[in-house]
Design a protein around this motif. Sequence first.
Motif, PDB file in Angstrom:
ATOM      1  N   GLU A 179      30.732  37.129  26.071  1.00  0.00           N
ATOM      2  CA  GLU A 179      31.256  35.782  25.806  1.00  0.00           C
ATOM      3  C   GLU A 179      32.642  35.645  26.431  1.00  0.00           C
ATOM      4  OE1 GLU A 179      32.762  33.040  22.056  1.00  0.00           O
ATOM      5  OE2 GLU A 179      31.754  34.938  21.666  1.00  0.00           O
ATOM      6  N   TYR A 180      32.862  34.542  27.156  1.00  0.00           N
ATOM      7  CA  TYR A 180      34.153  34.275  27.772  1.00  0.00           C
ATOM      8  C   TYR A 180      35.081  33.629  26.760  1.00  0.00           C
ATOM      9  CZ  TYR A 180      37.761  32.036  30.554  1.00  0.00           C
ATOM     10  OH  TYR A 180      38.967  31.624  31.042  1.00  0.00           O
ATOM     11  N   ILE A 181      36.322  34.117  26.707  1.00  0.00           N
ATOM     12  CA  ILE A 181      37.351  33.471  25.896  1.00  0.00           C
ATOM     13  C   ILE A 181      38.598  33.288  26.761  1.00  0.00           C
ATOM     14  CG2 ILE A 181      36.484  34.293  23.677  1.00  0.00           C
ATOM     15  CD1 ILE A 181      38.587  36.435  23.671  1.00  0.00           C
ATOM     16  N   GLU A 182      39.368  32.244  26.468  1.00  0.00           N
ATOM     17  CA  GLU A 182      40.542  31.902  27.274  1.00  0.00           C
ATOM     18  C   GLU A 182      41.691  32.891  27.107  1.00  0.00           C
ATOM     19  OE1 GLU A 182      41.296  29.288  29.411  1.00  0.00           O
ATOM     20  OE2 GLU A 182      39.226  28.589  29.364  1.00  0.00           O
ATOM     21  N   ASP A 183      41.934  33.338  25.884  1.00  0.00           N
ATOM     22  CA  ASP A 183      43.111  34.144  25.580  1.00  0.00           C
ATOM     23  C   ASP A 183      42.859  35.625  25.880  1.00  0.00           C
ATOM     24  OD1 ASP A 183      45.493  35.124  24.663  1.00  0.00           O
ATOM     25  OD2 ASP A 183      45.084  34.720  22.540  1.00  0.00           O
ATOM     26  N   PRO A 184      43.515  36.178  26.883  1.00  0.00           N
ATOM     27  CA  PRO A 184      43.315  37.593  27.199  1.00  0.00           C
ATOM     28  C   PRO A 184      43.712  38.531  26.046  1.00  0.00           C
ATOM     29  CG  PRO A 184      44.411  36.489  29.027  1.00  0.00           C
ATOM     30  CD  PRO A 184      44.366  35.520  27.872  1.00  0.00           C
ATOM     31  N   ALA A 185      44.621  38.095  25.196  1.00  0.00           N
ATOM     32  CA  ALA A 185      45.050  38.944  24.076  1.00  0.00           C
ATOM     33  C   ALA A 185      43.951  39.113  23.034  1.00  0.00           C
ATOM     34  CB  ALA A 185      46.303  38.349  23.425  1.00  0.00           C
ATOM     35  N   GLN A 186      42.961  38.214  23.011  1.00  0.00           N
ATOM     36  CA  GLN A 186      41.874  38.274  22.036  1.00  0.00           C
ATOM     37  C   GLN A 186      40.589  38.888  22.603  1.00  0.00           C
ATOM     38  OE1 GLN A 186      42.509  37.403  18.844  1.00  0.00           O
ATOM     39  NE2 GLN A 186      44.588  37.054  19.599  1.00  0.00           N
ATOM     40  N   ALA A 187      40.569  39.226  23.867  1.00  0.00           N
ATOM     41  CA  ALA A 187      39.351  39.707  24.532  1.00  0.00           C
ATOM     42  C   ALA A 187      39.188  41.214  24.360  1.00  0.00           C
ATOM     43  CB  ALA A 187      39.383  39.365  26.012  1.00  0.00           C
ATOM     44  N   ASP A 188      37.925  41.658  24.362  1.00  0.00           N
ATOM     45  CA  ASP A 188      37.612  43.092  24.331  1.00  0.00           C
ATOM     46  C   ASP A 188      37.781  43.714  25.720  1.00  0.00           C
ATOM     47  OD1 ASP A 188      36.772  42.767  21.671  1.00  0.00           O
ATOM     48  OD2 ASP A 188      34.702  42.389  22.283  1.00  0.00           O
ATOM     49  N   MET A 189      37.483  42.894  26.741  1.00  0.00           N
ATOM     50  CA  MET A 189      37.510  43.380  28.119  1.00  0.00           C
ATOM     51  C   MET A 189      38.272  42.390  28.994  1.00  0.00           C
ATOM     52  SD  MET A 189      34.265  44.024  30.681  1.00  0.00           S
ATOM     53  CE  MET A 189      33.378  44.948  29.466  1.00  0.00           C
ATOM     54  N   LEU A 190      39.067  42.929  29.897  1.00  0.00           N
ATOM     55  CA  LEU A 190      39.782  42.102  30.863  1.00  0.00           C
ATOM     56  C   LEU A 190      39.151  42.293  32.237  1.00  0.00           C
ATOM     57  CD1 LEU A 190      43.442  42.870  29.750  1.00  0.00           C
ATOM     58  CD2 LEU A 190      42.057  40.858  29.202  1.00  0.00           C
ATOM     59  N   VAL A 191      39.184  41.236  33.035  1.00  0.00           N
ATOM     60  CA  VAL A 191      38.580  41.260  34.368  1.00  0.00           C
ATOM     61  C   VAL A 191      39.648  40.941  35.397  1.00  0.00           C
ATOM     62  CG1 VAL A 191      36.802  40.264  35.848  1.00  0.00           C
ATOM     63  CG2 VAL A 191      36.406  40.440  33.381  1.00  0.00           C
ATOM     64  N   ASN A 192      39.675  41.723  36.463  1.00  0.00           N
ATOM     65  CA  ASN A 192      40.576  41.458  37.571  1.00  0.00           C
ATOM     66  C   ASN A 192      39.775  41.579  38.869  1.00  0.00           C
ATOM     67  OD1 ASN A 192      42.882  40.852  38.972  1.00  0.00           O
ATOM     68  ND2 ASN A 192      43.940  42.769  38.532  1.00  0.00           N
ATOM     69  N   ALA A 193      40.249  40.943  39.908  1.00  0.00           N
ATOM     70  CA  ALA A 193      39.591  41.006  41.212  1.00  0.00           C
ATOM     71  C   ALA A 193      40.651  41.101  42.300  1.00  0.00           C
ATOM     72  CB  ALA A 193      38.712  39.776  41.430  1.00  0.00           C
ATOM     73  N   HIS A 194      40.329  41.864  43.329  1.00  0.00           N
ATOM     74  CA  HIS A 194      41.219  42.050  44.472  1.00  0.00           C
ATOM     75  C   HIS A 194      40.418  41.842  45.745  1.00  0.00           C
ATOM     76  CE1 HIS A 194      43.918  44.174  41.678  1.00  0.00           C
ATOM     77  NE2 HIS A 194      42.830  44.763  41.248  1.00  0.00           N
ATOM     78  N   THR A 195      41.063  41.316  46.754  1.00  0.00           N
ATOM     79  CA  THR A 195      40.446  41.226  48.074  1.00  0.00           C
ATOM     80  C   THR A 195      41.392  41.841  49.090  1.00  0.00           C
ATOM     81  OG1 THR A 195      41.370  39.017  48.424  1.00  0.00           O
ATOM     82  CG2 THR A 195      39.111  39.146  47.566  1.00  0.00           C
ATOM     83  N   HIS A 196      40.808  42.342  50.160  1.00  0.00           N
ATOM     84  CA  HIS A 196      41.608  42.957  51.214  1.00  0.00           C
ATOM     85  C   HIS A 196      40.878  42.772  52.534  1.00  0.00           C
ATOM     86  CE1 HIS A 196      44.651  45.618  52.805  1.00  0.00           C
ATOM     87  NE2 HIS A 196      43.700  46.276  53.451  1.00  0.00           N
ATOM     88  N   LEU A 197      41.626  42.506  53.576  1.00  0.00           N
ATOM     89  CA  LEU A 197      41.061  42.325  54.907  1.00  0.00           C
ATOM     90  C   LEU A 197      41.683  43.359  55.836  1.00  0.00           C
ATOM     91  CD1 LEU A 197      39.121  40.469  56.489  1.00  0.00           C
ATOM     92  CD2 LEU A 197      41.111  39.122  57.127  1.00  0.00           C
ATOM     93  N   ASP A 198      40.837  44.169  56.481  1.00  0.00           N
ATOM     94  CA  ASP A 198      41.291  45.181  57.433  1.00  0.00           C
ATOM     95  C   ASP A 198      40.827  44.806  58.826  1.00  0.00           C
ATOM     96  OD1 ASP A 198      42.519  47.072  55.684  1.00  0.00           O
ATOM     97  OD2 ASP A 198      40.532  47.752  55.074  1.00  0.00           O
ATOM     98  N   GLU A 199      41.713  44.985  59.789  1.00  0.00           N
ATOM     99  CA  GLU A 199      41.346  44.837  61.198  1.00  0.00           C
ATOM    100  C   GLU A 199      40.963  46.215  61.696  1.00  0.00           C
ATOM    101  OE1 GLU A 199      41.019  41.903  62.665  1.00  0.00           O
ATOM    102  OE2 GLU A 199      41.704  40.986  60.801  1.00  0.00           O
TER     103      GLU A 199
END
Length: 184
Positions: free
Chosen positions: A74-94
């Motif tokens: 279940e998605y919730i707005e407040d990160p302080a109330q969540a069981d799990m946090l999600v992060n994403a990163h992108t990177h571009l290499d030549e």
Amino acid sequence: MNKNIFVLLAVLFLTACASSPRIETSQAPEVDFSDYGTFAFVQPLGTDRAGYASLISRQLIFSIRRELEMLGLEYIEDPAQADMLVNAHTHLDEKVRIREVADPFIGPTYWDYRYGFYSAWPSYATRTEVMQYSEGTLTIDLIDAGDQMMVWEGTARNRVTEKTRRDAAQVIDEIVVKIFEQFP
């Protein structure tokens, strides 16, 4: 009939040539994902720049949220109330790819009407091919909110072309789906 076979072979050939991302995942040992019921995104997301949410971030949030909700979280707005946090990163290499390829000799041979591979040393010469390309990486991190420790990571790598740049939202969505196909 022959035309249908040709079309089928052409479609199969093009499908086989289509590149798909390389997916890698890693998981913390002895993690029970059934212990997590809610999730939220870290603020700011790793793809945000200069204090605002980028278009890539918005697409990632949409796609990741959909996939995690389909997994029963279940998605919730407040990160302080969540069981799990999600992060994403992108990177571009030549990148640069250099390889030696055979350069067959084409010219007169022992008998003038025979060329190419009828020579004494076919493919004797070689040449160096240099190819420049971009490789994009997308990484999704799932973090235990209580312990502040990463519990799962999914990474996709693929060549970036003008078409993938033009259709970025669709490509990102497809890659997120493929990453979460590997979720335990």
